[in-house]
Design an enzyme around this catalytic site. Structure first.
Site, PDB file in Angstrom:
ATOM      1  N   GLU A 103       0.926  -1.283   0.216  1.00  0.00           N
ATOM      2  CA  GLU A 103      -0.243  -0.259   0.415  1.00  0.00           C
ATOM      3  C   GLU A 103       0.903   1.643   0.231  1.00  0.00           C
ATOM      4  OE1 GLU A 103      -3.195   1.960   0.282  1.00  0.00           O
ATOM      5  OE2 GLU A 103      -4.096   0.301   0.675  1.00  0.00           O
ATOM      6  N   ASP A 104       0.486   1.904  -0.741  1.00  0.00           N
ATOM      7  CA  ASP A 104       0.806   3.541  -0.304  1.00  0.00           C
ATOM      8  C   ASP A 104       0.732   4.162   1.155  1.00  0.00           C
ATOM      9  OD1 ASP A 104      -1.870   3.990  -0.598  1.00  0.00           O
ATOM     10  OD2 ASP A 104      -1.016   5.227  -2.110  1.00  0.00           O
ATOM     11  N   ASP A 107      -4.238   5.378   5.619  1.00  0.00           N
ATOM     12  CA  ASP A 107      -5.104   6.332   6.696  1.00  0.00           C
ATOM     13  C   ASP A 107      -6.171   5.848   7.557  1.00  0.00           C
ATOM     14  OD1 ASP A 107      -5.589   8.731   7.170  1.00  0.00           O
ATOM     15  OD2 ASP A 107      -7.254   8.750   4.822  1.00  0.00           O
ATOM     16  N   PHE A 156      -2.353  16.333   4.172  1.00  0.00           N
ATOM     17  CA  PHE A 156      -2.487  15.528   2.862  1.00  0.00           C
ATOM     18  C   PHE A 156      -1.335  15.413   2.083  1.00  0.00           C
ATOM     19  CE2 PHE A 156      -3.806  14.262  -1.311  1.00  0.00           C
ATOM     20  CZ  PHE A 156      -4.690  13.572  -0.772  1.00  0.00           C
ATOM     21  N   VAL A 157      -1.012  13.908   1.854  1.00  0.00           N
ATOM     22  CA  VAL A 157       0.462  14.410   1.632  1.00  0.00           C
ATOM     23  C   VAL A 157       0.257  13.232  -0.122  1.00  0.00           C
ATOM     24  CG1 VAL A 157       1.898  13.563   3.527  1.00  0.00           C
ATOM     25  CG2 VAL A 157       0.693  11.289   2.115  1.00  0.00           C
ATOM     26  N   ARG A 169       1.654  12.614  -9.094  1.00  0.00           N
ATOM     27  CA  ARG A 169       1.872  11.154  -8.515  1.00  0.00           C
ATOM     28  C   ARG A 169       2.982  10.792  -9.022  1.00  0.00           C
ATOM     29  NH1 ARG A 169      -2.586   7.112  -7.840  1.00  0.00           N
ATOM     30  NH2 ARG A 169      -4.059   7.431  -8.337  1.00  0.00           N
TER      31      ARG A 169
END
Ligand code: IMP
Ligand code: MG
Length: 193
Positions: A103-104, A107, A156-157, A169
């Site tokens: 996963e990136d 959250d 938020f990144v 991206r």
């Protein structure tokens, strides 16, 4: 090579290219040490994980197969509803596989928890989660990634695969986006991965 200037929507660079490179090597070493020659099926969660997965698998030293899944959440559903829909599935059976879900960012954890349970229910021998970023402040689902690159604050990144409205991206670093960029349309309601 000359790089594009920092986009003006970027507040600050949180993780440099070099920090990320070093961390990806550490993660790959830890993963390689934990799995034997039976090998891993690394499943990247599209789209955000594609760059991380590509860099990670090039440094893993045990046999690794690669597949992808994509999910969407209902854009107008409350985040805590836990409604996740698979919009692209893996192409081969998960039976008896040692799956590493890549996963990136974790959250709320709703996506990772759903995919972990889904993969388990399909007969995988094991499922571990490897996340480049962990944002524990917003956790709703009970999910603790087995491998984490960096714990990040509740901001938020974008960059290194992560987007806002499909942009940024390709940035080679991870950066905090200026709040005014998304205040008109909060990222939590995007319905985009
Ligand atoms: P979760 O289900 O709430 O854990 O969210 C998972 C997905 O939301 C991630 O795979 C990202 O695509 C997206 N996401 C969550 N936080 C961020 C962020 O700070 N920047 C970009 N995407 C994010
Ligand atoms: Mg996204």
């Amino acid at each position: 090579m000359q790089r594009e200037p920092l986009p003006p929507e970027i507040e600050t660079v949180l993780l440099t290219e070099q920090q990320i490179r070093r961390k990806v090597s550490e993660l790959a070493a830890a993963v390689s040490a934990d799995y034997g020659q039976s090998g891993i099926l690394a499943i990247g969660v599209l789209k955000g994980a594609f760059i991380f997965l590509a860099d990670l698998v090039r440094e893993i030293t045990v046999p690794v197969a690669v597949d992808f899944m994509a999910v969407s959440s209902y854009a107008d559903a409350a985040e805590s509803s836990g409604e996740v829909r698979i919009i692209k599935d893996v192409t081969e059976s998960l039976k008896c596989k040692h799956v590493l879900l890549v996963e990136d960012i974790i959250d709320t954890g709703i996506t990772a928890a759903y995919l972990r349970d889904n993969i388990r229910s399909r007969g995988a021998d094991s499922v571990k989660i490897c996340a480049l970023l962990d944002k524990p402040a917003r956790r709703v689902a009970d999910v603790r990634p087995d491998y984490v690159g960096f714990t990040v604050p509740d901001e938020f990144v974008v960059g290194y695969g992560l987007d806002y409205a499909q942009r940024y991206r390709g940035l080679p670093f991870v950066a905090v986006l200026k709040k005014e960029v998304y205040t008109a349309r909060p990222p939590a309601l995007r319905g985009e991965r």
